[in-house]
Write a protein that holds these residues in place. Sequence first.
Motif, PDB file in Angstrom:
ATOM      1  N   GLU A  88      -6.162  24.128 -82.556  1.00 29.70           N
ATOM      2  CA  GLU A  88      -7.202  24.937 -81.931  1.00 29.70           C
ATOM      3  C   GLU A  88      -6.988  25.037 -80.426  1.00 29.70           C
ATOM      4  OE1 GLU A  88     -10.858  23.089 -83.163  1.00 29.70           O
ATOM      5  OE2 GLU A  88     -10.693  23.874 -85.210  1.00 29.70           O
ATOM      6  N   GLU A  89      -6.617  23.927 -79.816  1.00 30.15           N
ATOM      7  CA  GLU A  89      -6.373  23.916 -78.376  1.00 30.15           C
ATOM      8  C   GLU A  89      -5.182  24.807 -78.012  1.00 30.15           C
ATOM      9  OE1 GLU A  89      -5.357  20.631 -74.941  1.00 30.15           O
ATOM     10  OE2 GLU A  89      -6.458  19.991 -76.723  1.00 30.15           O
ATOM     11  N   VAL A  90      -4.109  24.713 -78.779  1.00 30.83           N
ATOM     12  CA  VAL A  90      -2.931  25.546 -78.535  1.00 30.83           C
ATOM     13  C   VAL A  90      -3.284  27.021 -78.715  1.00 30.83           C
ATOM     14  CG1 VAL A  90      -0.645  26.154 -79.439  1.00 30.83           C
ATOM     15  CG2 VAL A  90      -1.239  23.754 -79.068  1.00 30.83           C
ATOM     16  N   ASN A  91      -4.042  27.335 -79.749  1.00 28.60           N
ATOM     17  CA  ASN A  91      -4.452  28.729 -79.978  1.00 28.60           C
ATOM     18  C   ASN A  91      -5.284  29.269 -78.817  1.00 28.60           C
ATOM     19  OD1 ASN A  91      -3.098  29.059 -82.405  1.00 28.60           O
ATOM     20  ND2 ASN A  91      -4.846  28.406 -83.625  1.00 28.60           N
ATOM     21  N   LYS A  92      -6.156  28.442 -78.251  1.00 28.26           N
ATOM     22  CA  LYS A  92      -6.959  28.866 -77.104  1.00 28.26           C
ATOM     23  C   LYS A  92      -6.064  29.163 -75.903  1.00 28.26           C
ATOM     24  CE  LYS A  92     -11.217  26.461 -78.293  1.00 28.26           C
ATOM     25  NZ  LYS A  92     -12.120  25.344 -77.959  1.00 28.26           N
ATOM     26  N   VAL A  93      -5.084  28.310 -75.683  1.00 30.03           N
ATOM     27  CA  VAL A  93      -4.162  28.527 -74.573  1.00 30.03           C
ATOM     28  C   VAL A  93      -3.385  29.824 -74.772  1.00 30.03           C
ATOM     29  CG1 VAL A  93      -2.083  27.654 -73.425  1.00 30.03           C
ATOM     30  CG2 VAL A  93      -3.942  26.084 -73.988  1.00 30.03           C
ATOM     31  N   ILE A  94      -2.917  30.038 -75.979  1.00 34.49           N
ATOM     32  CA  ILE A  94      -2.164  31.264 -76.281  1.00 34.49           C
ATOM     33  C   ILE A  94      -3.038  32.491 -76.082  1.00 34.49           C
ATOM     34  CG2 ILE A  94      -1.055  32.579 -78.121  1.00 34.49           C
ATOM     35  CD1 ILE A  94       0.049  29.862 -79.152  1.00 34.49           C
ATOM     36  N   GLU A  95      -4.274  32.416 -76.568  1.00 38.86           N
ATOM     37  CA  GLU A  95      -5.208  33.535 -76.404  1.00 38.86           C
ATOM     38  C   GLU A  95      -5.480  33.814 -74.930  1.00 38.86           C
ATOM     39  OE1 GLU A  95      -8.759  32.723 -78.656  1.00 38.86           O
ATOM     40  OE2 GLU A  95      -7.669  32.736 -80.549  1.00 38.86           O
ATOM     41  N   SER A  96      -5.642  32.791 -74.124  1.00 34.92           N
ATOM     42  CA  SER A  96      -5.916  33.003 -72.702  1.00 34.92           C
ATOM     43  C   SER A  96      -4.700  33.591 -71.987  1.00 34.92           C
ATOM     44  CB  SER A  96      -6.349  31.703 -72.035  1.00 34.92           C
ATOM     45  OG  SER A  96      -5.264  30.801 -71.912  1.00 34.92           O
TER      46      SER A  96
END
Length: 64
Positions: free
Chosen positions: A53-61
């Motif tokens: 989830e944390e990696v996905n948030k970084v990718i999305e940002s």
Amino acid sequence: MDKITYNDAFEELKTLILDLEQGEITVDELAAKVKRAALLIELCKKKLTATEEEVNKVIESMEE
């Protein structure tokens, strides 16, 4: 239990599995070891999910 790292939990889990496979665990210890293994598996799953989830948030940002 949450203070244990993923690597520590995974290593302990591998040791438990090895002990089970090699017959190193007595019948008296079996239930406790299986319960511990279940807790370790759950902990590992939670940590992997949180990391994903944390990696996905970084990718999305980064995509914004």
